[in-house]
Design a protein around this motif. Sequence first.
Motif, PDB file in Angstrom:
ATOM      1  N   LEU A 222       0.822  -1.366   0.136  1.00  0.00           N
ATOM      2  CA  LEU A 222      -0.126   0.152  -0.134  1.00  0.00           C
ATOM      3  C   LEU A 222       0.806   1.224   0.002  1.00  0.00           C
ATOM      4  O   LEU A 222       0.672   2.216  -0.477  1.00  0.00           O
ATOM      5  N   GLY A 223       2.069   1.194   0.704  1.00  0.00           N
ATOM      6  CA  GLY A 223       2.989   2.438   0.681  1.00  0.00           C
ATOM      7  C   GLY A 223       3.881   2.304  -0.308  1.00  0.00           C
ATOM      8  O   GLY A 223       4.355   3.560  -0.538  1.00  0.00           O
ATOM      9  N   GLY A 224       3.823   1.570  -1.374  1.00  0.00           N
ATOM     10  CA  GLY A 224       4.615   1.506  -2.598  1.00  0.00           C
ATOM     11  C   GLY A 224       6.215   1.516  -2.127  1.00  0.00           C
ATOM     12  O   GLY A 224       6.850   2.028  -2.999  1.00  0.00           O
ATOM     13  N   VAL A 225       6.522   0.783  -1.223  1.00  0.00           N
ATOM     14  CA  VAL A 225       8.019   0.755  -0.772  1.00  0.00           C
ATOM     15  C   VAL A 225       8.623  -0.878  -1.011  1.00  0.00           C
ATOM     16  O   VAL A 225       7.860  -1.699  -1.191  1.00  0.00           O
ATOM     17  N   GLU A 226       9.868  -0.901  -1.192  1.00  0.00           N
ATOM     18  CA  GLU A 226      10.454  -2.102  -1.079  1.00  0.00           C
ATOM     19  C   GLU A 226      10.672  -2.799   0.338  1.00  0.00           C
ATOM     20  O   GLU A 226      11.414  -1.967   1.082  1.00  0.00           O
ATOM     21  N   LEU A 227      10.155  -3.817   0.802  1.00  0.00           N
ATOM     22  CA  LEU A 227      10.172  -4.294   2.254  1.00  0.00           C
ATOM     23  C   LEU A 227      11.285  -5.060   2.622  1.00  0.00           C
ATOM     24  O   LEU A 227      11.628  -5.944   1.766  1.00  0.00           O
TER      25      LEU A 227
END
Length: 394
Positions: free
Chosen positions: A201-206
């Motif tokens: 949802l945050g558009g990040v690489e986890l």
Amino acid sequence: MDTKHHWIATPVTEDFLRGALALERTERGVLPHRLPAWARAQCPDWQLAMAESQPSGVRLVFRTRATAVELDTLPTKRVYVGVPPRPDGVYDLLVDGHLTGQAGVTGGNTLVIDMTTGTAEHQPGPVGTLRFTGLPDRVKDVEVWLPHNETTELVELRTNAPVEPTPAGGRRVWLHHGSSISHGSNAASPTHTWPALAGALGGVELINLGLGGSALLDPFTARTLRDTPADLISVKLGINLVNADLMRLRAFTPAVHGFLDTIREGHPATPLLVVSPLLCPIHEDTPGPSAPDLGSLSAGELTFRAAGDPAERAAGKLTLSLIRDELARVVKQRAADDPNLHYLDGRDLYGEADFAELPLPDQLHPDAAAHRRIGERFAALAFAPGGPFTTASA
């Protein structure tokens, strides 16, 4: 093997893996780790060894025209004495960012855990094969998310067309550390742990350093966070310290300061979010340790109870209520000189109303529906305009 396909074997290397911090070469293939070798060497605890080798958030990522993918793996599955076997771990297939398939792998090793004695026995088993077919016949980005709850040795990747590493997309990297809830306990699949949901949802690489039973303010974990490149960092602290009855308030406060000091050595101005424990009624005002409920074990279920004595709070024994108050105080104190340090009360992610609607099945861990709610709420609080993760990092 499916003879309709002309298979191409591709060695699994660091170029094809995301979310892992180390890759161990084994007799059969490679084993992803979420802690580096030097950190693993500093703690011989079997619980930590199991947790960090379970690849929560780790995925194979590649670009290809292949319409069929096979992956030979050697999973290690957990079995709890007296409890029915757990379902096989789930592998999630994403094509161009969309979940398009799920499958499991039979066979593998078995780790037999006796909760009454705290011991574990390893039993070897065979390699299994994961297979996805019917992928679209075009160039695409493929992700295979490994089971968040099974140690997974990668033996061989096969496709019916060449593969190449997917180029970096320029997304911000979110580095998260927490307990078994962050690890994904009871989540439906690896892309449905709350950090994976929030990251999408945050558009990040986890990079998920949720370590079941092992969010214990260990110095080697702090140094790992310090040394891992990241644009955003969060640490969810508290529940495991109560579970393990590991320290008293006198040790807790300086340990939190030291943990944050170490992270700041490598990330002096990166947005850093400290998250306190979610609501957990058995430990809100009753100290640890947590213990298996022997009555539920006799009925073939695994649930937990608080084995501490509330009267010992006066001697500094930790409860979740005390930990939240102290974390809020520490962050407020430090934020006076650290404007990129933030605090989030875990009950804003899962609180009393949520417990009434979606109770913790084993008294400690949320279910799949609660994971989704927690992930959505974290994204709304952290990634939304004005949230701590909209702060520009230096």
